[in-house]
Design an enzyme around this catalytic site. Structure first.
Site, PDB file in Angstrom:
ATOM      1  N   HIS A 156      -4.929  25.559  22.614  1.00 19.94           N
ATOM      2  CA  HIS A 156      -3.611  25.584  23.263  1.00 19.94           C
ATOM      3  C   HIS A 156      -2.480  25.823  22.261  1.00 19.94           C
ATOM      4  O   HIS A 156      -2.483  25.312  21.166  1.00 19.94           O
ATOM      5  CB  HIS A 156      -3.326  24.327  24.083  1.00 19.94           C
ATOM      6  N   ASN A 157      -1.521  26.632  22.708  1.00 18.26           N
ATOM      7  CA  ASN A 157      -0.302  26.915  21.936  1.00 18.26           C
ATOM      8  C   ASN A 157      -0.542  27.722  20.661  1.00 18.26           C
ATOM      9  O   ASN A 157       0.356  27.856  19.830  1.00 18.26           O
ATOM     10  CB  ASN A 157       0.469  25.613  21.633  1.00 18.26           C
TER      11      ASN A 157
END
Lengths: 341, 341, 341
Positions: B236-237
């Protein structure tokens, strides 16, 4: 179903030890075995099996006496496999094409096939006799699947790929996705068409979520009898020989040729464009970075002979001590030098 | 289809070598080339190609004479790609929505799309012009797929994710699964909602069984022109820059930012929350454990400059010898010390 | 939806800092936060958050003053999770069985379940109350899925496997594929039937494209509260304890038993048939090659105590210098020896 121990002994060509002939109703590992189960044990697990709840134990041929009813056989593991088969009811699968399956034009379906719910077989594909396509499998255009094979739910076979007889492919495996080939012009990557295919020969088993890329031209090949664990990746134009074991997370880069009876342990791999001889073993997490001669046992990265790797690892562990030793030598030498002046 | 060698030379802007102008019917690698095929060769493969069955060979521009009919070009690999395209019939896909496909409410379908058997497009999703959704693909709620894209069988795009134009996603890839985020309270892990999405920009190719997690908030991003091999994981991210190559089994941990033109070789990776500059190369099995400046070539784990890694590896191999050398010094020193007394 | 900062403070049991009570309309990370968003910050990110566009920031309890409206709480990450939940509209899923789903005979469906398009539930399976099966999921014969669970698109659960309550399984995960077990007779590998199953206990989350193999006999087990990242592989008869974290590309080989609260970082793993105690941590790319006592922090391969690994790594980096030092000693010693003659 239940069998007398003597009946099981006859099946596995073994000899009953002890005077009892108990009834056996199931088969299990040592820990989970109940009082009507048979299990198997080889050293160092013989005592553990003797202390288990099992009704009987399959033991090696050199065991003269055993505290429980037992069957003595040359190879307990092989015998256990036979007993597992004896007690495992074969999975019954409804044959025929499920009404929700989609079968394209020109598809050749063998006799006694199962094409289950929501499976898709594209135009001109061929499915051999007795083969089972579980739900959500996809067989691409003009692909062929040999007879007596099983594709578990969600297997994808791209167009033009060929699987042999008695192949087993587990869920999520992808056979024939494009090889990772690009030409870079002024910093931008342009796709090289991947127009080859994948050929999986007979008696190959492929684990869950494995990926085997199609060749740029020609074929990526897995030869007969090779067994591939989950989450393995084979790149374009790789050739894997016969009767190999590729354990989970093994990655073989493009155009590498692997011989017969080779074992890649978990998280190992090989760079592209190399040749690996027959009967090689690669330890876990190793990576072959150049050609490897037949019968090698390699470890580390870059992979080198296991003995050499062990020696280097052992030396590395003594390194902090070596540093201290050199410091001490330094001092003693300085003292001598001072004295000499 | 067949073409004269001179016609192919015109297409690839090359020059025919030798007095012949054979008819070419196909294209192949050196090993598999037949007597009507063209292949390509660069050093050290020129002799092998000359000895092959191929009718003709594409060779580098500095080759003055060649034993076979040949085309001389600046970049044989680029020319080969053009010839592959010439001889590869484009895959013909029936357009329209297959009767077994399920398309939700509020979905915008572009012109000339193919939504094949058993594909599912959830409510409010949008599919661009000419895009092909193969069987068993899933496009989640309000997700958007750009035009001229291909989602191969079994691709999953979670709700709200956005793919650009001309994206290619291979089977089993998962775009937008939840990031791996938990808060641990008294030893129990509680899920942190992952409410962001994934943005894949134009001209990205994603391999089979890749996973790209959605952001906790904001977006996980793969910028234009980046190519991702099979079985890669982006957490994520993460942000991956333009025109990168991520080779099989690369793993990039949460919130790490990767620059443009970066190459991660097989089984490499990066820890979370670091920044990697443009034009970096990470060797196979390496792992970046801290920020990396632009233009770095790193290896090992923790990753360090490749030269430093090579030096350390070479030293490590000489370590058993060094140990013997120190033992010998020790003895000679002891002898001197004894003598000095 | 919008909330006053003071309302949010009450929800997270925090204290508003500064004299303002702005209206908050959303929640985001620091970089992406807009002027109506709340974010959170812990050191060293407090200044960055203060300089962001966010309307307000959740900060640790020991912050006395802050340049922006803020909420002071004991654990900002926990508070942020609560606020994320507050602002995330729950995903609304149509309940019931979609007309294209295929549900076998003898299936028990709980109340309020969703069996979405093209999902397949085989005979005698059971689905608990409120559970959602997304499109293209497959639940095999006699498998059971607990209540309040989510199987995302393309999840496969093989026959006889059991998932607990509140399990979340992401796309492409495969639960219950055959263990990698063969007996080799005269060089050919024969399949050992894999007749066990997989048991996933309550509150487990399983990432995208994970594979968990069924046991040979008995069960492969993942105990309650454990969280598994993408592309992890668990082999047959593995037992993973409670509340573990298995990060991406972790591979655990057959029959290994892992205790509670164990963390395997990315690309790490363990060989088969070993026991790993409670509360262990394995660094990225490490590989456990033998039993590991509880409360260990291990690194490297073969994995050893992290401190020992750090010391060896540091020593390895000084190795080229050590070699020079030994050369210098050699020269000085030779000079002394010459002098002594």
């Amino acid at each position: 179903m239940a069998k007398r121990l003597s009946e099981i002994a006859a099946l596995v060509e073994g000899m009953v030890l002890g005077g009892y002939d108990p009834e056996i109703a199931g088969v299990s590992n040592i820990e989970d075995a109940g009082p009507r189960d048979i299990t198997f044990a080889v050293p160092p697990h013989l005592d553990k099996a003797a202390a288990s709840k099992a009704a009987a134990v399959i033991v090696p041929g050199d065991i003269a006496a055993y505290p429980k009813p037992a069957i003595r056989v040359a190879n307990p593991r092989v015998a256990f496999t036979k007993v597992l088969e004896l007690f495992t009811p074969p999975t019954v699968v409804s044959r025929g094409v499920h009404p929700t399956a989609v079968v394209g034009r020109g598809v050749r379906l063998g006799s006694n096939v199962a094409v289950m719910a929501h499976a898709v077989v594209a135009d001109d594909a061929a499915i051999g006799d007795n083969t089972v396509l579980y739900p959500h499998t996809y067989v691409g255009e003009a692909a062929t699947i040999g007879g007596d094979s099983i594709l578990y739910p969600g297997v994808t076979v791209y167009a033009g790929c060929r699987l042999g007889e008695r192949t087993i492919v587990h869920s999520g495996a992808v056979i024939g996705s494009d090889g990772f080939g690009f030409v870079t012009i002024e910093g931008r990557h342009h796709k090289v068409p991947q127009v080859g295919n994948v050929i999986i020969e007979d008696d190959v088993e492929i684990g869950a979520n494995v990926t085997v890329d199609r060749a740029t031209t020609g074929s990526t090949v897995v030869r007969r009898g090779t067994k591939i664990d989950n989450l393995v990746h084979l790149a374009h134009n790789v050739v894997i020989g016969e009767n190999c074991f590729l354990v989970a997370f093994t990655g073989i880069a493009g155009s590498t040729k692997v011989g017969n009876n080779v074992i890649f342990a978990g998280q190992s791999g090989a760079v592209g464009h190399i040749t690996i001889g027959d009967n090689c073993i690669f330890a876990g997490k190793s990576g072959a970075a150049g050609d490897v001669p037949p019968n090698s046992f390699y470890a580390g990265f870059p992979a080198r002979p296991h003995k050499e790797w062990l020696r280097a690892e052992a030396a590395a562990r003594r390194l902090p001590d070596l540093m201290k030793q050199v410091q001490a030598l330094e001092k003693r030498l300085a003292a001598l030098e001072k004295q000499g002046k």
